[in-house]
Design an enzyme around this catalytic site. Structure first.
Site, PDB file in Angstrom:
ATOM      1  N   GLU B  51      28.257  54.507  41.792  1.00 16.86           N
ATOM      2  CA  GLU B  51      28.108  53.362  40.880  1.00 16.86           C
ATOM      3  C   GLU B  51      28.694  52.074  41.443  1.00 16.86           C
ATOM      4  O   GLU B  51      28.252  50.978  41.103  1.00 16.86           O
ATOM      5  CB  GLU B  51      28.745  53.668  39.521  1.00 16.86           C
ATOM      6  CG  GLU B  51      27.976  54.669  38.669  1.00 16.86           C
ATOM      7  CD  GLU B  51      28.332  56.123  38.970  1.00 16.86           C
ATOM      8  OE1 GLU B  51      29.036  56.389  39.963  1.00 16.86           O
ATOM      9  OE2 GLU B  51      27.895  57.011  38.197  1.00 16.86           O
ATOM     10  N   PHE B 113      33.856  64.075  25.270  1.00 16.34           N
ATOM     11  CA  PHE B 113      33.443  64.304  26.647  1.00 16.34           C
ATOM     12  C   PHE B 113      32.969  62.997  27.283  1.00 16.34           C
ATOM     13  O   PHE B 113      32.140  62.294  26.727  1.00 16.34           O
ATOM     14  CB  PHE B 113      32.321  65.357  26.693  1.00 16.34           C
ATOM     15  CG  PHE B 113      31.792  65.578  28.081  1.00 16.34           C
ATOM     16  CD1 PHE B 113      32.609  66.088  29.076  1.00 16.34           C
ATOM     17  CD2 PHE B 113      30.486  65.254  28.390  1.00 16.34           C
ATOM     18  CE1 PHE B 113      32.124  66.275  30.367  1.00 16.34           C
ATOM     19  CE2 PHE B 113      29.994  65.431  29.682  1.00 16.34           C
ATOM     20  CZ  PHE B 113      30.814  65.940  30.672  1.00 16.34           C
ATOM     21  N   GLN B 114      33.517  62.690  28.433  1.00 20.19           N
ATOM     22  CA  GLN B 114      33.199  61.474  29.196  1.00 20.19           C
ATOM     23  C   GLN B 114      33.410  60.194  28.394  1.00 20.19           C
ATOM     24  O   GLN B 114      32.655  59.229  28.531  1.00 20.19           O
ATOM     25  CB  GLN B 114      31.772  61.544  29.755  1.00 20.19           C
ATOM     26  CG  GLN B 114      31.639  62.658  30.782  1.00 20.19           C
ATOM     27  CD  GLN B 114      30.406  62.545  31.647  1.00 20.19           C
ATOM     28  OE1 GLN B 114      29.367  62.100  31.193  1.00 20.19           O
ATOM     29  NE2 GLN B 114      30.518  62.973  32.905  1.00 20.19           N
ATOM     30  N   LYS B 163      25.822  56.122  22.606  1.00 22.03           N
ATOM     31  CA  LYS B 163      24.550  56.817  22.771  1.00 22.03           C
ATOM     32  C   LYS B 163      23.679  56.764  21.505  1.00 22.03           C
ATOM     33  O   LYS B 163      22.468  56.585  21.581  1.00 22.03           O
ATOM     34  CB  LYS B 163      24.813  58.271  23.154  1.00 22.03           C
ATOM     35  CG  LYS B 163      23.545  59.034  23.484  1.00 22.03           C
ATOM     36  CD  LYS B 163      23.837  60.400  24.091  1.00 22.03           C
ATOM     37  CE  LYS B 163      22.519  61.063  24.498  1.00 22.03           C
ATOM     38  NZ  LYS B 163      22.733  62.401  25.069  1.00 22.03           N
ATOM     39  N   MET B 481      42.624  44.420  60.462  1.00 16.47           N
ATOM     40  CA  MET B 481      43.369  43.394  59.746  1.00 16.47           C
ATOM     41  C   MET B 481      44.774  43.889  59.391  1.00 16.47           C
ATOM     42  O   MET B 481      45.751  43.137  59.468  1.00 16.47           O
ATOM     43  CB  MET B 481      42.608  43.000  58.482  1.00 16.47           C
ATOM     44  CG  MET B 481      43.183  41.818  57.746  1.00 16.47           C
ATOM     45  SD  MET B 481      43.372  40.390  58.783  1.00 16.47           S
ATOM     46  CE  MET B 481      41.928  39.432  58.389  1.00 16.47           C
TER      47      MET B 481
HETATM   48  C1  LIG Z   1      40.954  38.975  54.520  1.00 15.18           C
HETATM   49  C2  LIG Z   1      40.748  37.701  53.749  1.00 15.18           C
HETATM   50  C3  LIG Z   1      41.140  36.477  54.294  1.00 15.18           C
HETATM   51  C4  LIG Z   1      40.895  35.286  53.628  1.00 15.18           C
HETATM   52  N1  LIG Z   1      41.210  34.106  54.255  1.00 15.18           N
HETATM   53  C5  LIG Z   1      40.776  32.939  53.710  1.00 15.18           C
HETATM   54  C6  LIG Z   1      40.908  31.691  54.412  1.00 15.18           C
HETATM   55  O1  LIG Z   1      41.404  31.617  55.528  1.00 15.18           O
HETATM   56  N2  LIG Z   1      40.422  30.587  53.824  1.00 15.18           N
HETATM   57  C7  LIG Z   1      39.821  30.603  52.597  1.00 15.18           C
HETATM   58  O2  LIG Z   1      39.353  29.568  52.134  1.00 15.18           O
HETATM   59  N3  LIG Z   1      39.736  31.744  51.897  1.00 15.18           N
HETATM   60  C8  LIG Z   1      40.176  32.913  52.433  1.00 15.18           C
HETATM   61  N4  LIG Z   1      40.003  34.076  51.728  1.00 15.18           N
HETATM   62  C9  LIG Z   1      39.374  34.021  50.394  1.00 15.18           C
HETATM   63  C10 LIG Z   1      40.359  33.664  49.288  1.00 15.18           C
HETATM   64  O3  LIG Z   1      41.043  34.827  48.914  1.00 15.18           O
HETATM   65  C11 LIG Z   1      39.616  33.080  48.053  1.00 15.18           C
HETATM   66  O4  LIG Z   1      38.638  33.988  47.625  1.00 15.18           O
HETATM   67  C12 LIG Z   1      38.916  31.769  48.344  1.00 15.18           C
HETATM   68  O5  LIG Z   1      39.751  30.898  49.076  1.00 15.18           O
HETATM   69  C13 LIG Z   1      38.501  31.102  47.050  1.00 15.18           C
HETATM   70  O6  LIG Z   1      37.482  30.200  47.290  1.00 15.18           O
HETATM   71  P1  LIG Z   1      37.223  28.945  46.358  1.00 15.18           P
HETATM   72  O7  LIG Z   1      38.445  28.113  46.236  1.00 15.18           O
HETATM   73  O8  LIG Z   1      35.999  28.301  46.896  1.00 15.18           O
HETATM   74  O9  LIG Z   1      36.998  29.523  44.907  1.00 15.18           O
HETATM   75  P2  LIG Z   1      35.962  30.516  44.216  1.00 15.18           P
HETATM   76  O10 LIG Z   1      36.631  31.794  43.971  1.00 15.18           O
HETATM   77  O11 LIG Z   1      34.656  30.506  44.883  1.00 15.18           O
HETATM   78  O12 LIG Z   1      35.894  29.809  42.794  1.00 15.18           O
HETATM   79  C14 LIG Z   1      34.977  28.813  42.525  1.00 15.18           C
HETATM   80  C15 LIG Z   1      35.607  27.668  41.764  1.00 15.18           C
HETATM   81  O13 LIG Z   1      34.545  26.764  41.464  1.00 15.18           O
HETATM   82  C16 LIG Z   1      34.450  26.582  40.075  1.00 15.18           C
HETATM   83  N5  LIG Z   1      33.048  26.469  39.718  1.00 15.18           N
HETATM   84  C17 LIG Z   1      32.135  27.450  39.507  1.00 15.18           C
HETATM   85  N6  LIG Z   1      30.940  26.920  39.203  1.00 15.18           N
HETATM   86  C18 LIG Z   1      31.091  25.580  39.241  1.00 15.18           C
HETATM   87  C19 LIG Z   1      30.213  24.479  39.030  1.00 15.18           C
HETATM   88  N7  LIG Z   1      28.930  24.644  38.704  1.00 15.18           N
HETATM   89  N8  LIG Z   1      30.727  23.226  39.144  1.00 15.18           N
HETATM   90  C20 LIG Z   1      32.033  23.023  39.451  1.00 15.18           C
HETATM   91  N9  LIG Z   1      32.896  24.034  39.655  1.00 15.18           N
HETATM   92  C21 LIG Z   1      32.430  25.285  39.564  1.00 15.18           C
HETATM   93  C22 LIG Z   1      35.127  27.771  39.429  1.00 15.18           C
HETATM   94  O14 LIG Z   1      35.617  27.438  38.157  1.00 15.18           O
HETATM   95  C23 LIG Z   1      36.232  28.072  40.443  1.00 15.18           C
HETATM   96  O15 LIG Z   1      37.375  27.283  40.195  1.00 15.18           O
HETATM   97  C24 LIG Z   1      40.288  35.304  52.357  1.00 15.18           C
HETATM   98  C25 LIG Z   1      39.945  36.515  51.782  1.00 15.18           C
HETATM   99  C26 LIG Z   1      40.136  37.701  52.469  1.00 15.18           C
HETATM  100  C27 LIG Z   1      39.690  38.982  51.844  1.00 15.18           C
HETATM  101  C1  LIG Z   2      39.228  48.885  49.035  1.00 11.46           C
HETATM  102  C2  LIG Z   2      40.243  48.260  49.927  1.00 11.46           C
HETATM  103  N1  LIG Z   2      41.299  48.996  50.357  1.00 11.46           N
HETATM  104  C3  LIG Z   2      42.215  48.432  51.189  1.00 11.46           C
HETATM  105  C4  LIG Z   2      42.111  47.125  51.590  1.00 11.46           C
HETATM  106  C5  LIG Z   2      43.162  46.499  52.497  1.00 11.46           C
HETATM  107  N2  LIG Z   2      42.534  46.116  53.800  1.00 11.46           N
HETATM  108  C6  LIG Z   2      42.146  44.859  54.049  1.00 11.46           C
HETATM  109  S1  LIG Z   2      41.402  44.691  55.551  1.00 11.46           S
HETATM  110  C7  LIG Z   2      41.626  46.320  55.898  1.00 11.46           C
HETATM  111  C8  LIG Z   2      41.139  46.897  57.192  1.00 11.46           C
HETATM  112  C9  LIG Z   2      39.665  46.867  57.333  1.00 11.46           C
HETATM  113  O1  LIG Z   2      39.291  47.647  58.434  1.00 11.46           O
HETATM  114  P1  LIG Z   2      37.837  47.573  59.043  1.00 11.46           P
HETATM  115  O2  LIG Z   2      36.827  47.659  57.985  1.00 11.46           O
HETATM  116  O3  LIG Z   2      37.731  48.562  60.136  1.00 11.46           O
HETATM  117  O4  LIG Z   2      37.752  46.096  59.618  1.00 11.46           O
HETATM  118  P2  LIG Z   2      38.582  45.349  60.782  1.00 11.46           P
HETATM  119  O5  LIG Z   2      39.723  44.650  60.133  1.00 11.46           O
HETATM  120  O6  LIG Z   2      39.018  46.365  61.764  1.00 11.46           O
HETATM  121  O7  LIG Z   2      37.582  44.389  61.332  1.00 11.46           O
HETATM  122  C10 LIG Z   2      42.291  46.964  54.840  1.00 11.46           C
HETATM  123  C11 LIG Z   2      42.651  48.381  54.844  1.00 11.46           C
HETATM  124  C12 LIG Z   2      41.007  46.407  51.078  1.00 11.46           C
HETATM  125  N3  LIG Z   2      40.829  45.109  51.364  1.00 11.46           N
HETATM  126  N4  LIG Z   2      40.089  46.998  50.294  1.00 11.46           N
END
Ligand SMILES: Cc1cc2nc3c(=O)[nH]c(=O)nc-3n(C[C@H](O)[C@H](O)[C@H](O)COP(=O)(O)OP(=O)(O)OC[C@H]3O[C@@H](n4cnc5c(N)ncnc54)[C@H](O)[C@@H]3O)c2cc1C
Ligand SMILES: Cc1ncc(C[n+]2csc(CCOP(=O)(O)OP(=O)(O)O)c2C)c(N)n1
Lengths: 163, 573
Positions: B51, B113-114, B163, B481
């Protein structure tokens, strides 16, 4: 700072849990919470007292407004308002304490609403501060049970919270 | 009026909402609904293998089109398996409608159930949820769900249906409402004109301006307006991870992504700017770094449709609540009408400074002489082979950051990834959801050997429905990472970040009936990739062996300012 926030919301199952859930989810604090239906049976009114700096209070009102079941939100503490809380308090009332409790209750304009040979139950309405003061003035020794309703509030003058 | 059962109304309402595909998995509580689905052929159901994948497919459809995707899951374990997908959509503000089956209404609360309290479980991760208590309400609830999911700040909506509400024995007159009105919900449609005027005055007076835009520009369909305003002013633009593609990646005014793994020039420019125009971005902690040191000289104009996003982490000087598209359009008009022009001299000097920063780092990575590939090289090759025009759906980890940094997104809605929740396992189902709806487009899943194994069972769904996505697995044989953080903060103690006993991915995908290609040398990469993309109607899994020790740079120094970055294993700003 302490704020009294009043919320008008749909009188539907689940609405209350959304509000309460929001507070715990976002790490906002709840000091007291009251909720009851209004004269319009599709709406209920919830009052929450909370503590936070301006940034936190701003987030609380904004996040509350975002809940689909919430119709209106007002921070009563921003303007002139009246706050009331109801308290029922049961005392062990023997010997000279009996007179003392009666006298203090009179001073605070409380009413004795239940009497037995050994107890008094006093009802008091007022601001939370006044209720606190009443408790302090009688000391802890003879208190058996305290029930407080939580704060309700309303703005002074013409201002109303309605749809 | 036609008489329909609750189950038929569910299916009919989805059809009337214009839904083509729903993604789901059957179970006891939904049997009536599945029977109704069987007896029509307008709404197509896609049977996933888990799912979670159904929710990601629906979510990715929404990210690519702006319209709510639909998932259908049964009560109990079906619903709880969907939770990660709902939370993923919630964190990135993605419109989605998730219909969950529920036990008979008279059994609710009896540990039937469920039975799980899906309203309670989903409450903190939905924009709203509904429980059906009268079958005749089904059409209006579905209408409201789509309306809420797709307007204002978008988000997922759950509809929990016991249901007995779908029983075939009870029939009701059916009519799908044309519109809805909710007294407690009215999203803003316009920004405050006084505030917009003030913002434009500030923009035109700025000497070191930055335009910082996010997911709100993508989901708010405001890319065209953003490009027009930025070109009119000739100001630099940076995008969040969620905002990539909102401004063309190959445009000279684009300075790259900002934030934790943002480009050197974007982070330097943010730190030194005197005016930040933030559009549809929420000042996430991965962007701001230490909030107390954030952009000390900048004044901030913040446009967002959700007032709660404004001044949540960083105080805005000029808040503007409204849809990005409409507000930017107003700004364009005001700039055009204004007698003031940007300060040409100051802007030229600002660009000179930015170009110096660009020259200093500019997305450098080191290649050594060995044949071992750098993951960055693979992404650059992907961009070349797909001509920068593919839908790129990413999983989570280092490969995600490389895909964000080195693929140049020139159009909105084509970079599809889980930013807010960072859900490993998102990539493959996301690519599937996009490919099904855009069969003639190139759709790629960029993943790692860790992430892909979180939803690898969906290769079977791809076979059943012929979904020829291309999977680019950057195989570094580790949870890269996690390992990077362990290298940087835990003296390289690689606790549980090594992936042992990896499957032979080529054989694995072959057993699902797809094509697998393993690449170990850079010299073979281009031809292998071209070969993969030439197989238009086949799913191809490319298992690409890359340097296991590579790190993502730049990387901001924790709790520092935006300009405090590691630029390589040895260099710091
Ligand atoms: C491993 C990892 C590393 C990351 N590193 C980075 C990084 O280096 N840099 C980075 O930027 N992010 C990074 N992120 C992502 C970070 O966690 C956030 O998800 C991201 O920065 C949020 O983006 P955003 O500010 O564009 O907001 P979003 O989450 O995209 O939110 C959108 C915003 O826009 C508003 N909005 C929606 N619709 C409208 C509209 N029609 N008009 C006006 N406003 C609207 C909403 O209210 C909200 O405030 C990383 C994530 C991961 C998993
Ligand atoms: C469901 C979930 N569990 C754990 C994490 C924490 N986490 C972030 S990046 C990462 C490693 C990802 O490994 P891989 O997919 O091999 O990518 P790589 O960083 O090696 O490119 C983990 C465990 C996560 N983001 N999501």
């Amino acid at each position: 700072m302490r704020h009294i926030i009043s919320v008008l919301m749909e009188n539907e199952p689940g609405a209350l849990s959304r509000v309460v859930g929001l507070f715990s989810q976002r790490n906002f604090n709840i000091e007291s919470l009251t909720v009851a239906p209004t004269e319009d049976e599709t709406l209920s009114r919830l009052t929450v007292t909370t503590i936070g700096d301006d940034r936190v209070i701003e987030q609380i009102t904004k996040q509350l407004n975002k809940l689909i079941d919430v119709v209106k939100v007002v921070d009563l503490s921003e303007g002139d308002h009246i706050e009331r809380e109801l308290m029922m308090i049961k005392f062990k009332a023997n010997g000279q304490m009996r007179a003392e409790i009666k006298r203090t209750a009179d001073i605070f304009r409380g009413q004795i609403i239940d009497i037995t040979p050994n107890t008094y139950t006093v009802q008091l309405v007022g601001s939370s501060e006044k209720l606190d003061a009443f408790i302090t003035s009688l000391g802890n020794t003879c208190i058996m049970e305290v029930v407080r309703s939580g704060v309700s509030g309303i703005s002074r003058g013409e201002k109303v919270l309605a749809v | 009026m036609e008489l329909l059962s609750g189950a038929e109304m569910v299916v009919r309402a989805l059809r009337d909402e214009g839904v083509k595909y729903i993604y789901g998995y059957p179970g006891g509580a939904l049997l009536h609904v599945y029977d109704a689905l069987f007896q029509q052929n307008e709404v197509e159901h896609v049977l996933v293998r888990h799912e979670q994948a159904a929710t990601h497919m629906a979510d990715a459809y929404a990210r690519a089109t702006g319209k709510a995707g639909v998932a259908l899951v049964t009560s109990g374990p079906g619903a709880t398996n969907a939770v990660t997908g709902i939370a993923t959509a919630y964190m990135d503000s993605i419109p989605m409608v998730v219909i969950t089956g529920q036990v008979m209404s008279f059994l609710i609360g009896e540990d039937a159930f469920q039975e799980t309290d899906m309203l309670g479980i989903s409450r903190p991760i939905v924009k709203h949820n509904f429980s059906v208590t009268r079958a005749e309400d089904i059409p209006s609830i579905i209408k409201k769900a789509f309306y809420i999911a797709q307007t204002g700040r978008p988000g997922p909506v759950v509809i929990d249906i016991p249901k007995d509400m779908t029983a075939p024995t009870e029939r009701f007159p059916y009519e799908y409402p044309k519109s809805v009105k909710l007294r407690s919900y009215s999203p803003v449609t316009k920004g405050h004109s006084g505030q917009i005027r003030k913002a434009v005055d500030m923009l035109l007076a700025a000497k070191r301006p930055m335009i910082y835009t996010g997911g709100g520009v993508i989901m708010g369909d405001a890319s065209r307006e953003l490009i027009e305003l930025a070109h009119l002013l000739n100001y630099p633009v940076t995008n969040t991870l969620m905002g990539l593609g909102g401004f063309p990646g190959t445009d000279g005014q684009f300075v790259g992504m900002l934030g934790m793994h943002g480009s050197y020039e974007a982070n330097m420019a943010m730190h030194h700017s005197d005016l930040i125009l933030a559009v549809g971005a929420r000042f996430d902690d991965r962007v701001t770094n230490g909030v107390d040191k954030f952009c000390p000289t900048a004044r901030i104009v913040h446009i967002d449709i959700d007032p709660a996003s404004i001044s949540k982490t960083i105080q805005a000087d000029v808040p503007i609540v409204g849809p990005a598209k409409v507000v930017l359009d107003d700004m364009i008009q005001l700039v055009k009408e204004s007698k003031k022009r940007p300060d040409a001299e100051a802007i030229a000097a600002w660009w000179k400074q930015i170009d110096e920063w660009r020259a200093r780092h500019g997305g450098r990575y080191r290649t050594d002489d060995s044949e071992l590939m750098k993951p960055q090289q693979v992404i650059e090759m992907l961009c070349k082979v797909t001509e920068g025009d593919a839908y790129v759906c990413s999983d989570v980890g280092q490969h995600q950051m490389f895909a964000a940094q080195y693929y140049k997104y020139n159009k909105p809605n084509r970079w599809i990834n889980s930013g807010g929740l960072g859900t490993m396992g998102f990539g493959l189902p996301a690519a599937m959801g996009v490919k099904m709806n855009f069969p003639n487009e190139e759709v790629v899943c960029v993943t790692g050997e860790g992430s892909i194994q979180m939803n690898i069972q969906e290769l079977s769904t791809c076979k059943q429905y012929d979904i020829p996505v291309k999977i680019i697995c950057l195989n570094n044989q580790s949870l890269g990472m996690v390992r990077q953080w362990q290298d940087m903060n835990y003296e390289s103690r690689h606790s549980q970040s090594y992936m042992n006993s990896l499957p032979d991915f080529v054989k694995l995908v072959e057993s699902y009936g797809h094509v697998g290609i393993k690449v170990t040398k850079y010299s073979e990469l281009e031809s292998a990739m071209r070969e993969a993309f030439a197989m238009k109607d086949r799913l191809v899994f490319m298992d690409i062996m890359v340097d296991p020790f590579e790190h993502v740079y730049p990387m901001q120094v924790p709790r520092g300012s935006m300009r405090d970055m590691w630029l390589s294993k040895t260099e710091r700003t």
